[in-house]
Design a protein around this motif. Sequence first.
Motif, PDB file in Angstrom:
ATOM      1  N   LYS A 155       0.833  -1.213   0.000  1.00  0.00           N
ATOM      2  CA  LYS A 155       0.000   0.000   0.000  1.00  0.00           C
ATOM      3  C   LYS A 155       0.865   1.259   0.000  1.00  0.00           C
ATOM      4  O   LYS A 155       0.504   2.268  -0.614  1.00  0.00           O
ATOM      5  N   GLU A 185       2.049   1.722  -3.514  1.00  0.00           N
ATOM      6  CA  GLU A 185       0.928   2.240  -4.314  1.00  0.00           C
ATOM      7  C   GLU A 185       0.731   3.726  -4.060  1.00  0.00           C
ATOM      8  O   GLU A 185       0.492   4.502  -4.991  1.00  0.00           O
ATOM      9  N   TYR A 186       0.830   4.147  -2.793  1.00  0.00           N
ATOM     10  CA  TYR A 186       0.698   5.564  -2.443  1.00  0.00           C
ATOM     11  C   TYR A 186       1.791   6.383  -3.129  1.00  0.00           C
ATOM     12  O   TYR A 186       1.515   7.415  -3.742  1.00  0.00           O
ATOM     13  N   TRP A 187       3.031   5.925  -3.030  1.00  0.00           N
ATOM     14  CA  TRP A 187       4.125   6.638  -3.687  1.00  0.00           C
ATOM     15  C   TRP A 187       3.906   6.724  -5.194  1.00  0.00           C
ATOM     16  O   TRP A 187       4.167   7.755  -5.805  1.00  0.00           O
ATOM     17  N   ALA A 188       3.438   5.645  -5.788  1.00  0.00           N
ATOM     18  CA  ALA A 188       3.191   5.638  -7.233  1.00  0.00           C
ATOM     19  C   ALA A 188       2.095   6.631  -7.593  1.00  0.00           C
ATOM     20  O   ALA A 188       2.204   7.368  -8.581  1.00  0.00           O
ATOM     21  N   ARG A 189       1.022   6.657  -6.797  1.00  0.00           N
ATOM     22  CA  ARG A 189      -0.079   7.588  -7.069  1.00  0.00           C
ATOM     23  C   ARG A 189       0.386   9.044  -6.954  1.00  0.00           C
ATOM     24  O   ARG A 189       0.113   9.867  -7.826  1.00  0.00           O
ATOM     25  N   ILE A 190       1.136   9.354  -5.889  1.00  0.00           N
ATOM     26  CA  ILE A 190       1.652  10.716  -5.703  1.00  0.00           C
ATOM     27  C   ILE A 190       2.641  11.062  -6.817  1.00  0.00           C
ATOM     28  O   ILE A 190       2.621  12.164  -7.365  1.00  0.00           O
ATOM     29  N   LYS A 241       2.736   9.857  -9.857  1.00  0.00           N
ATOM     30  CA  LYS A 241       1.981  10.053 -11.098  1.00  0.00           C
ATOM     31  C   LYS A 241       1.338  11.432 -11.100  1.00  0.00           C
ATOM     32  O   LYS A 241       1.384  12.149 -12.112  1.00  0.00           O
ATOM     33  N   MET A 242       0.750  11.822  -9.973  1.00  0.00           N
ATOM     34  CA  MET A 242       0.135  13.150  -9.874  1.00  0.00           C
ATOM     35  C   MET A 242       1.189  14.246 -10.072  1.00  0.00           C
ATOM     36  O   MET A 242       0.936  15.231 -10.763  1.00  0.00           O
ATOM     37  N   LYS A 267      -0.531  15.967  -1.998  1.00  0.00           N
ATOM     38  CA  LYS A 267      -0.867  15.085  -0.886  1.00  0.00           C
ATOM     39  C   LYS A 267      -2.257  15.418  -0.350  1.00  0.00           C
ATOM     40  O   LYS A 267      -3.029  14.530  -0.005  1.00  0.00           O
ATOM     41  N   SER A 308      -4.801  13.924  -2.589  1.00  0.00           N
ATOM     42  CA  SER A 308      -4.876  12.487  -2.355  1.00  0.00           C
ATOM     43  C   SER A 308      -5.692  12.174  -1.103  1.00  0.00           C
ATOM     44  O   SER A 308      -6.536  11.267  -1.098  1.00  0.00           O
ATOM     45  N   GLU A 318      -9.351  10.146  -0.853  1.00  0.00           N
ATOM     46  CA  GLU A 318      -9.569   9.016   0.051  1.00  0.00           C
ATOM     47  C   GLU A 318     -10.750   9.283   0.985  1.00  0.00           C
ATOM     48  O   GLU A 318     -11.540   8.385   1.270  1.00  0.00           O
TER      49      GLU A 318
END
Length: 72
Positions: free
Chosen positions: A28, A31-36, A38-39, A52, A55, A59
């Motif tokens: 997880k 995944e968080y690092w990847a989402r941030i 990508k943003m 952040k 994000s 959530e």
Amino acid sequence: MSKTIKLSKSLINDAVTCGKTQNRSAAKQIEYWARIGKMADENPELPLTFLKGISIGLEEKEAGNICDYKFG
């Protein structure tokens, strides 16, 4: 969709350490690092703290933890 990928031991160790502070598993946290990341890649003009916040807001919305904002 789940998929198995190979990651470096150092990345996994970092994810375990950082994830503990947010009660996230290593997966997880990554995944968080990847989402941030990508943003940030898609919005290079925005500061990380803003991304952040977005994000966190997404959530909260997903969890149904939203209310109308009252101006003034």
